[in-house]
Design a protein around this motif. Structure first.
Motif, PDB file in Angstrom:
ATOM      1  N   MET A  86      -4.556   6.541   3.132  1.00  0.00           N
ATOM      2  CA  MET A  86      -6.165   6.354   3.503  1.00  0.00           C
ATOM      3  C   MET A  86      -6.510   5.091   4.224  1.00  0.00           C
ATOM      4  O   MET A  86      -5.948   4.128   3.969  1.00  0.00           O
ATOM      5  CB  MET A  86      -6.866   6.363   2.200  1.00  0.00           C
ATOM      6  CG  MET A  86      -8.178   6.987   2.241  1.00  0.00           C
ATOM      7  SD  MET A  86      -9.045   7.549   0.833  1.00  0.00           S
ATOM      8  CE  MET A  86      -8.651   6.323  -0.525  1.00  0.00           C
ATOM      9  N   THR A 143      -3.650  -1.609  -8.728  1.00  0.00           N
ATOM     10  CA  THR A 143      -2.409  -1.016  -8.469  1.00  0.00           C
ATOM     11  C   THR A 143      -2.428   0.285  -7.885  1.00  0.00           C
ATOM     12  O   THR A 143      -1.650   0.996  -7.539  1.00  0.00           O
ATOM     13  CB  THR A 143      -1.491  -0.525  -9.826  1.00  0.00           C
ATOM     14  OG1 THR A 143      -2.522  -0.208 -11.061  1.00  0.00           O
ATOM     15  CG2 THR A 143      -0.997  -2.104 -10.521  1.00  0.00           C
ATOM     16  N   MET A 144      -3.772   0.636  -7.395  1.00  0.00           N
ATOM     17  CA  MET A 144      -4.047   1.823  -6.669  1.00  0.00           C
ATOM     18  C   MET A 144      -3.881   1.393  -5.330  1.00  0.00           C
ATOM     19  O   MET A 144      -3.703   0.148  -5.021  1.00  0.00           O
ATOM     20  CB  MET A 144      -5.777   2.314  -6.935  1.00  0.00           C
ATOM     21  CG  MET A 144      -5.646   2.980  -8.280  1.00  0.00           C
ATOM     22  SD  MET A 144      -7.579   3.290  -8.519  1.00  0.00           S
ATOM     23  CE  MET A 144      -7.217   4.345  -9.980  1.00  0.00           C
ATOM     24  N   PRO A 145      -3.723   2.226  -4.442  1.00  0.00           N
ATOM     25  CA  PRO A 145      -3.534   1.772  -2.829  1.00  0.00           C
ATOM     26  C   PRO A 145      -4.723   1.002  -2.212  1.00  0.00           C
ATOM     27  O   PRO A 145      -5.162   1.604  -1.370  1.00  0.00           O
ATOM     28  CB  PRO A 145      -3.201   2.864  -2.253  1.00  0.00           C
ATOM     29  CG  PRO A 145      -3.441   4.055  -3.100  1.00  0.00           C
ATOM     30  CD  PRO A 145      -3.880   3.736  -4.484  1.00  0.00           C
ATOM     31  N   LYS A 178       2.332   1.327  -3.319  1.00  0.00           N
ATOM     32  CA  LYS A 178       1.589   1.984  -4.480  1.00  0.00           C
ATOM     33  C   LYS A 178       1.071   3.359  -4.246  1.00  0.00           C
ATOM     34  O   LYS A 178       0.757   4.084  -5.489  1.00  0.00           O
ATOM     35  CB  LYS A 178       0.215   1.068  -4.342  1.00  0.00           C
ATOM     36  CG  LYS A 178       0.435  -0.145  -5.011  1.00  0.00           C
ATOM     37  CD  LYS A 178      -0.724  -1.074  -4.697  1.00  0.00           C
ATOM     38  CE  LYS A 178      -0.776  -2.657  -4.780  1.00  0.00           C
ATOM     39  NZ  LYS A 178      -2.167  -3.312  -4.452  1.00  0.00           N
ATOM     40  N   LYS A 179       1.104   4.035  -3.258  1.00  0.00           N
ATOM     41  CA  LYS A 179       0.813   5.393  -3.017  1.00  0.00           C
ATOM     42  C   LYS A 179       1.762   6.418  -3.574  1.00  0.00           C
ATOM     43  O   LYS A 179       1.453   7.642  -4.113  1.00  0.00           O
ATOM     44  CB  LYS A 179       0.646   5.726  -1.501  1.00  0.00           C
ATOM     45  CG  LYS A 179      -0.582   5.503  -0.808  1.00  0.00           C
ATOM     46  CD  LYS A 179      -0.730   5.712   0.665  1.00  0.00           C
ATOM     47  CE  LYS A 179      -1.824   5.115   1.199  1.00  0.00           C
ATOM     48  NZ  LYS A 179      -1.983   5.486   2.824  1.00  0.00           N
ATOM     49  N   GLU A 198     -10.201  10.146  -5.505  1.00  0.00           N
ATOM     50  CA  GLU A 198     -10.604   9.857  -4.107  1.00  0.00           C
ATOM     51  C   GLU A 198      -9.899   8.510  -3.665  1.00  0.00           C
ATOM     52  O   GLU A 198      -9.481   8.122  -2.565  1.00  0.00           O
ATOM     53  CB  GLU A 198     -12.173   9.489  -4.262  1.00  0.00           C
ATOM     54  CG  GLU A 198     -12.930  10.013  -2.907  1.00  0.00           C
ATOM     55  CD  GLU A 198     -14.410   9.662  -3.204  1.00  0.00           C
ATOM     56  OE1 GLU A 198     -14.899  10.371  -3.852  1.00  0.00           O
ATOM     57  OE2 GLU A 198     -15.082   8.786  -2.476  1.00  0.00           O
ATOM     58  N   MET A 199      -9.740   7.654  -4.440  1.00  0.00           N
ATOM     59  CA  MET A 199      -8.744   6.587  -4.352  1.00  0.00           C
ATOM     60  C   MET A 199      -7.385   6.781  -3.863  1.00  0.00           C
ATOM     61  O   MET A 199      -6.825   6.048  -2.933  1.00  0.00           O
ATOM     62  CB  MET A 199      -8.435   5.544  -5.380  1.00  0.00           C
ATOM     63  CG  MET A 199      -9.859   4.872  -5.961  1.00  0.00           C
ATOM     64  SD  MET A 199     -10.460   3.737  -4.671  1.00  0.00           S
ATOM     65  CE  MET A 199      -9.213   2.387  -4.826  1.00  0.00           C
ATOM     66  N   ARG A 200      -6.847   8.063  -4.273  1.00  0.00           N
ATOM     67  CA  ARG A 200      -5.656   8.633  -3.861  1.00  0.00           C
ATOM     68  C   ARG A 200      -5.732   9.486  -2.763  1.00  0.00           C
ATOM     69  O   ARG A 200      -4.585  10.062  -2.183  1.00  0.00           O
ATOM     70  CB  ARG A 200      -5.067   9.246  -4.947  1.00  0.00           C
ATOM     71  CG  ARG A 200      -4.928   8.425  -6.259  1.00  0.00           C
ATOM     72  CD  ARG A 200      -3.648   7.245  -6.022  1.00  0.00           C
ATOM     73  NE  ARG A 200      -3.431   6.623  -7.238  1.00  0.00           N
ATOM     74  CZ  ARG A 200      -2.624   5.929  -7.292  1.00  0.00           C
ATOM     75  NH1 ARG A 200      -1.912   5.222  -6.178  1.00  0.00           N
ATOM     76  NH2 ARG A 200      -2.289   4.970  -8.280  1.00  0.00           N
ATOM     77  N   GLY A 201      -7.031   9.200  -1.800  1.00  0.00           N
ATOM     78  CA  GLY A 201      -7.134  10.064  -0.439  1.00  0.00           C
ATOM     79  C   GLY A 201      -7.350  11.637  -0.916  1.00  0.00           C
ATOM     80  O   GLY A 201      -7.129  12.580  -0.090  1.00  0.00           O
ATOM     81  N   ILE A 219       0.835  -1.064  -0.053  1.00  0.00           N
ATOM     82  CA  ILE A 219      -0.216   0.006   0.055  1.00  0.00           C
ATOM     83  C   ILE A 219       0.866   1.216  -0.034  1.00  0.00           C
ATOM     84  O   ILE A 219       0.556   2.135  -0.798  1.00  0.00           O
ATOM     85  CB  ILE A 219      -0.932  -0.066   1.438  1.00  0.00           C
ATOM     86  CG1 ILE A 219      -1.731  -1.282   1.225  1.00  0.00           C
ATOM     87  CG2 ILE A 219      -1.764   1.257   1.277  1.00  0.00           C
ATOM     88  CD1 ILE A 219      -2.621  -1.210  -0.019  1.00  0.00           C
ATOM     89  N   THR A 249     -15.242   4.020  -1.247  1.00  0.00           N
ATOM     90  CA  THR A 249     -15.099   4.778  -2.771  1.00  0.00           C
ATOM     91  C   THR A 249     -15.269   3.687  -3.827  1.00  0.00           C
ATOM     92  O   THR A 249     -15.881   4.045  -4.806  1.00  0.00           O
ATOM     93  CB  THR A 249     -13.586   5.315  -2.889  1.00  0.00           C
ATOM     94  OG1 THR A 249     -13.563   6.271  -1.923  1.00  0.00           O
ATOM     95  CG2 THR A 249     -13.564   5.991  -4.257  1.00  0.00           C
ATOM     96  N   PHE A 296     -13.212   9.439  -9.145  1.00  0.00           N
ATOM     97  CA  PHE A 296     -13.000   8.090  -8.703  1.00  0.00           C
ATOM     98  C   PHE A 296     -11.391   8.025  -8.404  1.00  0.00           C
ATOM     99  O   PHE A 296     -10.879   7.417  -7.052  1.00  0.00           O
ATOM    100  CB  PHE A 296     -13.484   7.149  -9.399  1.00  0.00           C
ATOM    101  CG  PHE A 296     -12.916   5.644  -9.003  1.00  0.00           C
ATOM    102  CD1 PHE A 296     -13.406   5.107  -7.886  1.00  0.00           C
ATOM    103  CD2 PHE A 296     -11.876   4.944  -9.872  1.00  0.00           C
ATOM    104  CE1 PHE A 296     -13.023   3.809  -7.519  1.00  0.00           C
ATOM    105  CE2 PHE A 296     -11.593   3.675  -9.715  1.00  0.00           C
ATOM    106  CZ  PHE A 296     -12.095   3.240  -8.608  1.00  0.00           C
ATOM    107  N   ALA A 297     -10.586   8.317  -9.538  1.00  0.00           N
ATOM    108  CA  ALA A 297      -9.260   8.029  -9.060  1.00  0.00           C
ATOM    109  C   ALA A 297      -8.595   9.006  -7.915  1.00  0.00           C
ATOM    110  O   ALA A 297      -7.664   8.461  -7.278  1.00  0.00           O
ATOM    111  CB  ALA A 297      -8.490   8.346 -10.431  1.00  0.00           C
ATOM    112  N   ARG A 329      -9.655  14.849  -1.326  1.00  0.00           N
ATOM    113  CA  ARG A 329     -11.031  14.869  -1.359  1.00  0.00           C
ATOM    114  C   ARG A 329     -11.266  16.504  -1.353  1.00  0.00           C
ATOM    115  O   ARG A 329     -10.261  17.324  -0.946  1.00  0.00           O
ATOM    116  CB  ARG A 329     -11.514  14.547   0.034  1.00  0.00           C
ATOM    117  CG  ARG A 329     -12.074  13.015   0.046  1.00  0.00           C
ATOM    118  CD  ARG A 329     -11.877  12.502   1.217  1.00  0.00           C
ATOM    119  NE  ARG A 329     -11.623  11.283   1.200  1.00  0.00           N
ATOM    120  CZ  ARG A 329     -12.637  10.190   1.104  1.00  0.00           C
ATOM    121  NH1 ARG A 329     -13.792  10.422   0.871  1.00  0.00           N
ATOM    122  NH2 ARG A 329     -12.221   8.793   0.481  1.00  0.00           N
TER     123      ARG A 329
END
Lengths: 324, 247
Positions: free
Chosen positions: B1, B90-92, A73-74, A100-103, A70, B9, A97-98, A105
Motif C-alpha cells: 500500500m 508494527t503495521m506496515p 511488516k507486511k 485497511e492498514m493491511r491494504g 515495510i 486510514t 481499520f486493521a 478493501r
C-alpha cells in the motif's frame, strides 16, 4: 522464514537481549520460554520491527527488518503482550481499520473480517466498543487483528494469557492448525502449552538462549528422564531396596512412600547404564515377578519440562523434589 | 500500500476517535461559547462600531492556548499508555507517516471547530459591510496558529505517557510563544534592551506573525514561520518516538 542472527538489545547498561540467534521455518511453531524479564518480549519487538536492534540482524521472509521494514511488516502478524487495542472503537471498526492498514478493501476486506470473526468467535460482540469487553474477548479481538491479512509469519506474545481453560484450548488448537502453513513464534509461561503446541522450544534467560530443541529433547535434559516410577504391593521398603541394588543399571533408588506393605519408589538409571537405560522398567518388572510382588504401577519418566526450566533458569537452587 | 492510503486510514481512525467520545462535543461547545464570550463581551464587538471580526480574531491565540493543547495532549501519550503504539508501528507504516496522519486528523478536528464559528461571519455581514477578504485571511491565520500549537502539543504528548503533563508542557511552550510578542512584555523588555534585541525576541512570537493575517495581509515570512515551527515540532516528535524505542 524468520532468521535471527546474533541479535542484541541494550537499554542503557542493561543488556536485555544478548547475542540471540535462531531460525524458524515454514510449518514450525517455536515456543519461547523464559522467566519474566528474560528478554522474550524484547526479542519479539525486534523481530516485528518495533524496537531497532542494538546489533545483529533479523530477516523475515527474506526482508531485512531494519532495511526494508515495510516489506517485512507486511508479511507479519503480531499480537503484542497484554493485547492492546483502541478502547473507544467497536470490534468491527477496529477490525476494519486493521484490514485497511493491511491494504484490504471491498470484498477482500469483508471476507477477511468474516474469516477472523469466525476463527476467533467474535460474532456476538462485533458492535460493542472494546472497553466494554471482557478480557478474553479483548484478547481475541487483538488476535483477530494479527491474522486478518493471513500472514506468513505470526509473532504472538503470550497469546493465552488471561483466557479461561476452554479459550486457552481453542487458541492452542488454532496455533497448531495455523502452524502447519505458517512460521509461528509464541511466548508463554505455561509449560504444558509448549508440549501441546510447539514443534520446537527455546528457553531464554537473562537475554541469552540457554536451551533450544524439540520438547522431547528438552525433557530428556531432565535428571528425571529415564527414571522408573514403581508401586509395589507385598514387600517392605528395605527388601525392595536390597533386591533392586542387584540390578546393575540402577544407580540410585528413592523411596517416595511406604506403608501397609505398599512401596512407591523411583529408580534412577546409573550414569554408566548406557543402552540398559531403556530396559530398566523391564528389569524391574522381571524382578517383581520373580519375587511375586504385585505391580500396581510401572512407568518410565519422560522427564519434566518444568524441572528442566527450573534447573536452567535457576541454577543455584535444586529442582523441587517430587513436586507432584 | 502506498503512503497516502495509509495516512488516510490512520487519520480517518483518529478523527472518528474524537467523535466516538463525548469529549469532542464538550470541546466544541466550550470552544464556541468562549469564542462568543471573548468576541462579544471582552472584545466589545458592538462597542467597536465597525464591521470587522477584529474582536473575534484578537482573542484567538488566548483561546487556542488552552484548547489546542487539550486536543493534542492525547495524540501519543494515549498510544503509549495503552500500548497501541506497538500495534500501530508494527503495521506496515513508517513513524513519520503515523505522525503526519495523527497530526492531520487533529488539525482537521480544529478546522471543524473553527468552521463552526460561521455564525459570527453571518452576523457581521448582516449588520454591516465587512471586508470578507480580511475575514478569510483571519481564518487562515487562526488555522495556521492552531496547527502550530497542535504540533507543539503533539511533541509534548510524545514525551510523556501522562496526558496532564503533556497538556501543561504544551501550554507553557505556547504561552511563551505568545508572551514574547505580547505588547506589555515587549514594552517592559524595551526598557532594558535595545530595540533590535526586543524585535528579534518578538519575531519568535506567534502574535507578531498572526498580526498580518488579522489585517488581511498574507506574508510569506509569516507562512514560513508557522510552517517551520510545525515542521520542527513534528520532526522532533519523530526523534522522541524513535528514542523511546532505541533504548
Amino acid at each position: 522464514m524468520i532468521k535471527v542472527e546474533s541479535l542484541s538489545k541494550a537499554f542503557g547498561d542493561k543488556r536485555a537481549v544478548d547475542d540471540v540467534s535462531f531460525e524458524v521455518r515454514k510449518g514450525e511453531v517455536l515456543g519461547f520460554l523464559g522467566p519474566n524479564g528474560a528478554g522474550k518480549s524484547t526479542t519479539m519487538r525486534m523481530i516485528t520491527g518495533f524496537y531497532p536492534p542494538t546489533s545483529g540482524k533479523v530477516s523475515v521472509c527474506g526482508f531485512d527488518v531494519t532495511e526494508q521494514p515495510i516489506a517485512a511488516k507486511k508479511t507479519m502478524g503480531y499480537l503484542p503482550e497484554a493485547a492492546p487495542s483502541y478502547q473507544e472503537m467497536t470490534v468491527l471498526s477496529f477490525l476494519k481499520f486493521a484490514a485497511e492498514m493491511r491494504g484490504l478493501r471491498g470484498d477482500a476486506q469483508r471476507s477477511a473480517i468474516r474469516r477472523v470473526v469466525d476463527t476467533c468467535h467474535l460474532d456476538k460482540v462485533l458492535g460493542q466498543t472494546i472497553d466494554t469487553l471482557s478480557k478474553g474477548f479483548k484478547h481475541r479481538t487483538c488476535l483477530a487483528q494479527s491474522i486478518i491479512h493471513d500472514p506468513e509469519v505470526l509473532v504472538l506474545d503470550e497469546p493465552t494469557d488471561g483466557l479461561d481453560p476452554n479459550q486457552k484450548h481453542e487458541v492452542r488448537t488454532l496455533i497448531k492448525r495455523m502452524g502447519e502453513t505458517k512460521a509461528i513464534i509464541f511466548s508463554t509461561h505455561i509449560l504444558e502449552e509448549v508440549e501441546a503446541v510447539c514443534s520446537r522450544a527455546m528457553i531464554i534467560d537473562r537475554g541469552r538462549v540457554v536451551a533450544n530443541g524439540t520438547p522431547e529433547e528438552l525433557k530428556a535434559m531432565s535428571t528425571r528422564a529415564g527414571a522408573v516410577l514403581v508401586t509395589l504391593q507385598g514387600a517392605s521398603a528395605d527388601t525392595v531396596r536390597a533386591r533392586l541394588s542387584g540390578i546393575a543399571a540402577i544407580g540410585r533408588v528413592e523411596i517416595l512412600n511406604s506403608q501397609d506393605g505398599r512401596v512407591m519408589l523411583e529408580a534412577f538409571p546409573a550414569a554408566n547404564a548406557g543402552a540398559d537405560r531403556d530396559a530398566l522398567a523391564g528389569r524391574i518388572a522381571e524382578l517383581a515377578i520373580r519375587e511375586s510382588w504385585t505391580i500396581q504401577q510401572l512407568k518410565t519418566e519422560e522427564g519434566r519440562l518444568e524441572e528442566v526450566f527450573r534447573s536452567i533458569t535457576m541454577p543455584d537452587t535444586h529442582p523441587a523434589k517430587g513436586a507432584e | 500500500m502506498g503512503t497516502w492510503p495509509v495516512i488516510r486510514t490512520i487519520a480517518k481512525r483518529e478523527l472518528s476517535a474524537y467523535f466516538e467520545s463525548p469529549v469532542a462535543y464538550v470541546f466544541l461547545v466550550v470552544f464556541l461559547l468562549l469564542a462568543g464570550f471573548f468576541t462579544f463581551s471582552l472584545g466589545g464587538f458592538f462597542e467597536l462600531g465597525e464591521a470587522s471580526l477584529n474582536s473575534f480574531f484578537t482573542w484567538m491565540p488566548w483561546l487556542f492556548l488552552f484548547l489546542v493543547p487539550a486536543v493534542g495532549m492525547r495524540l501519543w501519550s494515549e498510544e503509549r499508555r495503552l500500548g497501541t503504539i506497538e500495534l500501530l508501528l508494527t503495521m506496515p507504516v513508517t513513524t513519520w507517516q503515523a505522525i503526519i496522519a495523527k497530526f492531520v486528523a487533529s488539525w482537521a478536528f480544529l478546522a471543524i471547530a473553527l468552521a463552526l464559528t460561521f455564525p459570527v461571519v453571518i452576523t457581521v455581514n448582516w449588520l454591516g459591510d465587512p471586508d470578507n477578504g480580511v475575514i478569510i485571511a483571519g481564518y487562515v491565520g487562526s488555522l495556521l496558529l492552531a496547527g502550530t500549537f497542535l504540533s507543539i502539543a503533539c511533541l509534548t504528548s510524545a514525551l510523556t505517557r501522562n496526558q496532564v503533563i503533556a497538556f501543561i508542557l504544551a501550554l507553557m511552550i505556547c504561552l511563551l510563544l505568545i508572551l514574547v510578542g505580547f505588547a506589555p512584555v515587549t514594552t517592559m523588555l524595551s526598557r532594558f534592551a535595545d530595540v533590535w534585541v526586543v524585535d528579534t525576541i518578538a519575531s519568535f512570537s506567534v502574535l507578531t506573525h498572526i498580526e498580518g493575517f488579522q489585517k488581511g495581509v498574507l506574508d510569506t515570512r509569516d507562512l514560513l514561520f508557522f510552517f517551520s515551527v510545525m515542521a520542527f515540532s513534528l520532526f522532533t516528535t519523530g526523534v522522541v518516538l524513535r528514542s523511546h524505542r532505541a533504548g
